[in-house]
Design an enzyme around this catalytic site. Structure first.
Site, PDB file in Angstrom:
ATOM      1  N   CYS A 207      43.428  15.174  51.336  1.00 38.18           N
ATOM      2  CA  CYS A 207      44.345  15.333  50.193  1.00 38.18           C
ATOM      3  C   CYS A 207      44.866  14.033  49.607  1.00 38.18           C
ATOM      4  O   CYS A 207      44.649  13.765  48.422  1.00 38.18           O
ATOM      5  CB  CYS A 207      45.501  16.227  50.601  1.00 38.18           C
ATOM      6  SG  CYS A 207      44.965  17.932  50.839  1.00 38.18           S
TER       7      CYS A 207
ATOM      8  N   THR B 127      44.394  22.228  44.484  1.00 37.94           N
ATOM      9  CA  THR B 127      45.138  21.163  43.807  1.00 37.94           C
ATOM     10  C   THR B 127      44.349  20.760  42.559  1.00 37.94           C
ATOM     11  O   THR B 127      43.220  20.277  42.678  1.00 37.94           O
ATOM     12  CB  THR B 127      45.303  19.968  44.759  1.00 37.94           C
ATOM     13  OG1 THR B 127      45.993  20.437  45.930  1.00 37.94           O
ATOM     14  CG2 THR B 127      46.078  18.841  44.114  1.00 37.94           C
TER      15      THR B 127
ATOM     16  N   PHE C 208      58.371  10.266  57.412  1.00 42.62           N
ATOM     17  CA  PHE C 208      57.257   9.690  56.652  1.00 42.62           C
ATOM     18  C   PHE C 208      57.414   8.198  56.394  1.00 42.62           C
ATOM     19  O   PHE C 208      57.009   7.682  55.357  1.00 42.62           O
ATOM     20  CB  PHE C 208      57.105  10.445  55.313  1.00 42.62           C
ATOM     21  CG  PHE C 208      55.751  11.081  55.216  1.00 42.62           C
ATOM     22  CD1 PHE C 208      55.446  12.192  55.967  1.00 42.62           C
ATOM     23  CD2 PHE C 208      54.767  10.538  54.411  1.00 42.62           C
ATOM     24  CE1 PHE C 208      54.177  12.759  55.912  1.00 42.62           C
ATOM     25  CE2 PHE C 208      53.503  11.096  54.348  1.00 42.62           C
ATOM     26  CZ  PHE C 208      53.210  12.215  55.105  1.00 42.62           C
TER      27      PHE C 208
ATOM     28  N   GLU D 280      48.074  20.251  57.347  1.00 47.19           N
ATOM     29  CA  GLU D 280      47.190  20.573  58.457  1.00 47.19           C
ATOM     30  C   GLU D 280      47.880  20.150  59.750  1.00 47.19           C
ATOM     31  O   GLU D 280      48.575  19.147  59.793  1.00 47.19           O
ATOM     32  CB  GLU D 280      45.847  19.853  58.284  1.00 47.19           C
ATOM     33  CG  GLU D 280      44.998  20.512  57.211  1.00 47.19           C
ATOM     34  CD  GLU D 280      43.696  19.773  56.942  1.00 47.19           C
ATOM     35  OE1 GLU D 280      43.216  19.040  57.812  1.00 47.19           O
ATOM     36  OE2 GLU D 280      43.169  19.932  55.829  1.00 47.19           O
TER      37      GLU D 280
ATOM     38  N   GLY E 202      44.846   9.071  55.358  1.00 53.88           N
ATOM     39  CA  GLY E 202      43.495   9.602  55.162  1.00 53.88           C
ATOM     40  C   GLY E 202      43.606  11.082  54.863  1.00 53.88           C
ATOM     41  O   GLY E 202      44.586  11.524  54.273  1.00 53.88           O
TER      42      GLY E 202
ATOM     43  N   GLU F 186      49.610  24.568  46.895  1.00 47.87           N
ATOM     44  CA  GLU F 186      49.881  24.758  48.318  1.00 47.87           C
ATOM     45  C   GLU F 186      50.372  23.445  48.920  1.00 47.87           C
ATOM     46  O   GLU F 186      49.789  22.397  48.701  1.00 47.87           O
ATOM     47  CB  GLU F 186      48.588  25.221  49.024  1.00 47.87           C
ATOM     48  CG  GLU F 186      48.755  25.478  50.494  1.00 47.87           C
ATOM     49  CD  GLU F 186      49.961  26.359  50.792  1.00 47.87           C
ATOM     50  OE1 GLU F 186      50.042  27.478  50.286  1.00 47.87           O
ATOM     51  OE2 GLU F 186      50.860  25.906  51.535  1.00 47.87           O
TER      52      GLU F 186
ATOM     53  N   VAL G 174      42.734  25.753  53.604  1.00 53.71           N
ATOM     54  CA  VAL G 174      43.813  26.434  52.878  1.00 53.71           C
ATOM     55  C   VAL G 174      43.543  27.935  52.786  1.00 53.71           C
ATOM     56  O   VAL G 174      44.431  28.756  53.054  1.00 53.71           O
ATOM     57  CB  VAL G 174      43.977  25.825  51.465  1.00 53.71           C
ATOM     58  CG1 VAL G 174      44.886  26.685  50.601  1.00 53.71           C
ATOM     59  CG2 VAL G 174      44.548  24.416  51.575  1.00 53.71           C
TER      60      VAL G 174
ATOM     61  N   LYS H 292      52.419  19.303  42.469  1.00 60.92           N
ATOM     62  CA  LYS H 292      51.612  19.063  43.678  1.00 60.92           C
ATOM     63  C   LYS H 292      51.132  17.601  43.735  1.00 60.92           C
ATOM     64  O   LYS H 292      51.224  16.939  44.778  1.00 60.92           O
ATOM     65  CB  LYS H 292      50.424  20.027  43.678  1.00 60.92           C
ATOM     66  CG  LYS H 292      49.424  19.801  44.779  1.00 60.92           C
ATOM     67  CD  LYS H 292      49.997  20.072  46.162  1.00 60.92           C
ATOM     68  CE  LYS H 292      49.077  19.541  47.232  1.00 60.92           C
ATOM     69  NZ  LYS H 292      49.573  19.732  48.575  1.00 60.92           N
TER      70      LYS H 292
ATOM     71  N   LYS I  12      44.675  13.044  61.471  1.00 63.98           N
ATOM     72  CA  LYS I  12      46.022  13.113  62.049  1.00 63.98           C
ATOM     73  C   LYS I  12      45.986  14.071  63.230  1.00 63.98           C
ATOM     74  O   LYS I  12      44.996  14.797  63.404  1.00 63.98           O
ATOM     75  CB  LYS I  12      47.055  13.529  61.008  1.00 63.98           C
ATOM     76  CG  LYS I  12      46.899  14.936  60.499  1.00 63.98           C
ATOM     77  CD  LYS I  12      48.117  15.245  59.656  1.00 63.98           C
ATOM     78  CE  LYS I  12      48.095  16.621  59.088  1.00 63.98           C
ATOM     79  NZ  LYS I  12      49.246  16.940  58.295  1.00 63.98           N
TER      80      LYS I  12
HETATM   81  P1  NAD Z   1      37.787  23.301  52.273  1.00 64.55           P
HETATM   82  O1  NAD Z   1      36.639  22.460  51.869  1.00 64.55           O
HETATM   83  O2  NAD Z   1      38.243  23.338  53.678  1.00 64.55           O
HETATM   84  O3  NAD Z   1      37.523  24.816  51.826  1.00 64.55           O
HETATM   85  C1  NAD Z   1      36.941  25.197  50.622  1.00 64.55           C
HETATM   86  C2  NAD Z   1      36.071  26.428  50.858  1.00 64.55           C
HETATM   87  O4  NAD Z   1      35.575  26.908  49.609  1.00 64.55           O
HETATM   88  C3  NAD Z   1      34.840  26.145  51.736  1.00 64.55           C
HETATM   89  O5  NAD Z   1      34.822  27.046  52.824  1.00 64.55           O
HETATM   90  C4  NAD Z   1      33.668  26.382  50.785  1.00 64.55           C
HETATM   91  O6  NAD Z   1      32.520  26.901  51.448  1.00 64.55           O
HETATM   92  C5  NAD Z   1      34.257  27.373  49.820  1.00 64.55           C
HETATM   93  N1  NAD Z   1      33.569  27.487  48.527  1.00 64.55           N
HETATM   94  C6  NAD Z   1      33.058  26.513  47.739  1.00 64.55           C
HETATM   95  N2  NAD Z   1      32.536  27.037  46.619  1.00 64.55           N
HETATM   96  C7  NAD Z   1      32.708  28.375  46.692  1.00 64.55           C
HETATM   97  C8  NAD Z   1      32.396  29.450  45.839  1.00 64.55           C
HETATM   98  N3  NAD Z   1      31.774  29.252  44.677  1.00 64.55           N
HETATM   99  N4  NAD Z   1      32.719  30.699  46.232  1.00 64.55           N
HETATM  100  C9  NAD Z   1      33.331  30.913  47.412  1.00 64.55           C
HETATM  101  N5  NAD Z   1      33.682  29.924  48.252  1.00 64.55           N
HETATM  102  C10 NAD Z   1      33.368  28.664  47.898  1.00 64.55           C
HETATM  103  O7  NAD Z   1      38.980  22.839  51.323  1.00 64.55           O
HETATM  104  P2  NAD Z   1      40.553  22.939  51.631  1.00 64.55           P
HETATM  105  O8  NAD Z   1      40.977  21.799  52.461  1.00 64.55           O
HETATM  106  O9  NAD Z   1      40.893  24.313  52.040  1.00 64.55           O
HETATM  107  O10 NAD Z   1      41.144  22.667  50.173  1.00 64.55           O
HETATM  108  C11 NAD Z   1      41.051  23.622  49.131  1.00 64.55           C
HETATM  109  C12 NAD Z   1      41.984  23.198  47.997  1.00 64.55           C
HETATM  110  O11 NAD Z   1      43.335  23.209  48.469  1.00 64.55           O
HETATM  111  C13 NAD Z   1      41.744  21.782  47.483  1.00 64.55           C
HETATM  112  O12 NAD Z   1      42.008  21.753  46.109  1.00 64.55           O
HETATM  113  C14 NAD Z   1      42.779  20.959  48.229  1.00 64.55           C
HETATM  114  O13 NAD Z   1      43.138  19.805  47.528  1.00 64.55           O
HETATM  115  C15 NAD Z   1      43.936  21.927  48.284  1.00 64.55           C
HETATM  116  N6  NAD Z   1      44.870  21.683  49.397  1.00 64.55           N
HETATM  117  C16 NAD Z   1      44.401  21.357  50.642  1.00 64.55           C
HETATM  118  C17 NAD Z   1      45.299  21.167  51.674  1.00 64.55           C
HETATM  119  C18 NAD Z   1      44.817  20.795  53.059  1.00 64.55           C
HETATM  120  O14 NAD Z   1      45.646  20.374  53.861  1.00 64.55           O
HETATM  121  N7  NAD Z   1      43.540  20.922  53.373  1.00 64.55           N
HETATM  122  C19 NAD Z   1      46.678  21.316  51.460  1.00 64.55           C
HETATM  123  C20 NAD Z   1      47.115  21.676  50.204  1.00 64.55           C
HETATM  124  C21 NAD Z   1      46.206  21.860  49.171  1.00 64.55           C
END
Ligand code: NAD
Length: 437
Positions: free
Chosen positions: A261, A121, A250, A153, A258, A149, A11, A205, A322
């Site tokens: 999220c 989230t 969907f 992906e 999987g 958000e 994200v 969300k 996916k």
């Molecule tokens: P991710 O694990 O890919 O990324 C998180 C990042 O945060 C990592 O790079 C990690 O190293 C970094 N991090 C951890 N602790 C830190 C700190 N103290 N300081 C700086 N950086 C730090 O996670 P993501 O998939 O990007 O998801 C992030 C959030 O967004 C979650 O809450 C998720 O539920 C939500 N979200 C994800 C998606 C998706 O499709 N992946 C979609 C919508 C919402």
């Protein structure tokens, strides 16, 4: 505008890059030094269609940079996004340690008005917690905004650049103005920016992801009925999807949802409901159905081999949860691999983008093929776990020479049953007859 994005994962990197693309100056912060080094060297850390081009362009234009040093960043930006992990804790509730940990750091670093925007989230009430955590160490002005958000992906750049809607939870007029300005270039076609209170925004969300997960589990239950009743889930899907109240999207049955999220968000909403003494019965069923569906294909395989998979070798097409991503978090393919290895089978896998991540996780407990076809060599059957488009129209003749059994277990219903019958394949998919009579 000058923006910081803390957390540069799926994200954070998309968010930072897309904000830079609309002319903002963005600095992405992450505490993973190796990740920041790679990104700073112009090497992208995730596979996401269309992202690399924007990423490189904005680095070149000096609108996008990466650092591990939060301290140096805070003073120079107006808006700070949190795109941090919110994984399930031991009880399934969202673990807020990353979000609140950074909030604690920010409290010690703020010197002037900032808008802290939560993109992670998070459960209802988190904005209050972030505010209280910052206020322990900082008594000046700041706002905390909820901005969940909704990107998917695989199409994340498109989703971010042209969102169906932007949800912003805030009661602050000052924050509202800044957020409106920031998002204006993304909603020029008229898609709504929905302002609401923080709690409704936070819940939106979870409600969205849970509803989508519910659609999948519902269709998987219909598929189970189809298999027992001699009906075809594809026909039922078309039959119901043309009703506008239901919609076409969907509604695909398969091997369960999987990803990073749906599983965690469904679990977290169940836990949030429990915490306010509400039994979210539908959602508990959604989770149970999904757990069953993830091993459904393995059950079919076991049935086929009368329960004995020892020494059998399976080609596996698809590892990512996916298509169009390299993300393997909670991927159904991993559950399938685990079950097959436990039964004494071996697996040779191929995925266009996710092999490196699986190698890191599983090492040499499975074999990795260099192409979808070489995976078939020496296999007793082919399993399909991800609907990458290149798997949809394979060379069936070539496959038959490599896979003499002509046996396919398809967890994604990629092919027409009639066509597979014609080609002489034994084709076992989900919620559809094996042979057309
Ligand atoms: P991710 O694990 O890919 O990324 C998180 C990042 O945060 C990592 O790079 C990690 O190293 C970094 N991090 C951890 N602790 C830190 C700190 N103290 N300081 C700086 N950086 C730090 O996670 P993501 O998939 O990007 O998801 C992030 C959030 O967004 C979650 O809450 C998720 O539920 C939500 N979200 C994800 C998606 C998706 O499709 N992946 C979609 C919508 C919402």
């Amino acid at each position: 505008m000058k923006i910081a994005v803390i957390g540069t994962g799926y994200v954070g990197l998309v968010t930072g890059t897309c904000f830079a693309e609309t002319g903002n100056k963005v600095v992405c912060v992450d505490n993973d030094q190796a990740k920041v080094d790679k990104l700073s060297a112009g090497q992208i850390t995730i596979y996401e269609p269309g992202l690399e081009k924007l990423f490189l362009r904005n680095i070149k234009e000096e609108r996008l940079r990466f650092t591990t040093d939060l301290v140096s960043v805070v003073d120079e930006v107006e808006i700070i996004f949190l795109a941090l992990p919110t994984p399930p804790g031991a009880d399934g509730a969202a673990d807020l340690k990353y979000v609140l940990g950074v909030a604690e750091d920010l409290g010690k670093l703020l010197n002037s008005y900032k808008v802290i925007v939560n993109k992670s989230t998070v459960p209802v009430g988190t904005a209050d917690k972030v505010r209280a955590t910052i206020a322990k160490n900082y008594q000046g002005e700041f706002d905390v905004v909820s901005n969940p958000e909704f990107l998917r992906e695989g199409v994340a750049v498109d989703d971010f650049m042209k969102p169906d809607r932007v949800v912003i939870g805030t009661n602050s007029e000052r924050a509202r103005k800044l957020m409106s300005e920031l998002y204006a270039p993304f909603v020029r076609q008229g898609n709504p920016v929905l302002f609401m209170d923080e709690r409704s925004s936070e819940l939106t969300k979870y409600a969205a992801n849970s509803f989508l997960a519910m659609k999948i589990s519902f269709m998987n239950e219909i598929a189970q009925l189809c298999e027992r009743m001699g009906a075809d889930v594809d026909m039922v899907r078309r039959g119901i999807g043309s009703d506008e109240r239901i919609g076409k999207r969907f509604l695909f049955s398969g091997i369960g949802y999987g990803g990073s999220c749906f599983p965690k968000d469904v679990q977290a909403l169940i836990k949030s409901a429990d915490a306010v003494d509400y039994d979210f019965a539908i959602l508990k069923a959604v989770e149970q159905v999904n757990a069953k569906q993830k091993v459904h294909l393995v059950q079919k395989i076991k049935e086929h081999y009368q329960g004995n998979l020892k020494g059998k070798r399976f080609a596996l097409w698809g590892l990512a949860f996916k298509p169009n991503t390299d993300d393997i978090r909670e991927a159904p393919a991993l559950a399938i691999i685990d079950a097959l290895l436990k039964e004494g089978a071996t697996v040779c896998a191929y995925d266009p983008e996710a092999m490196a991540n699986v190698k890191n996780l599983l090492g040499d407990s499975i074999d990795y093929a260099t192409s979808q076809y070489s995976a078939l060599e020496g296999a007793d059957a082919l399993l399909i776990a991800t609907e990458w488009s290149e798997f949809r129209t394979p060379d069936f003749e070539r496959m038959a020479t490599l896979l003499p059994s002509k046996l396919i277990f398809d967890g994604r219903n990629l092919f027409e049953v009639a066509k597979m019958n014609q080609l002489g394949y034994q084709y076992i998919s989900v919620g559809r007859p094996t042979e057309l009579t």
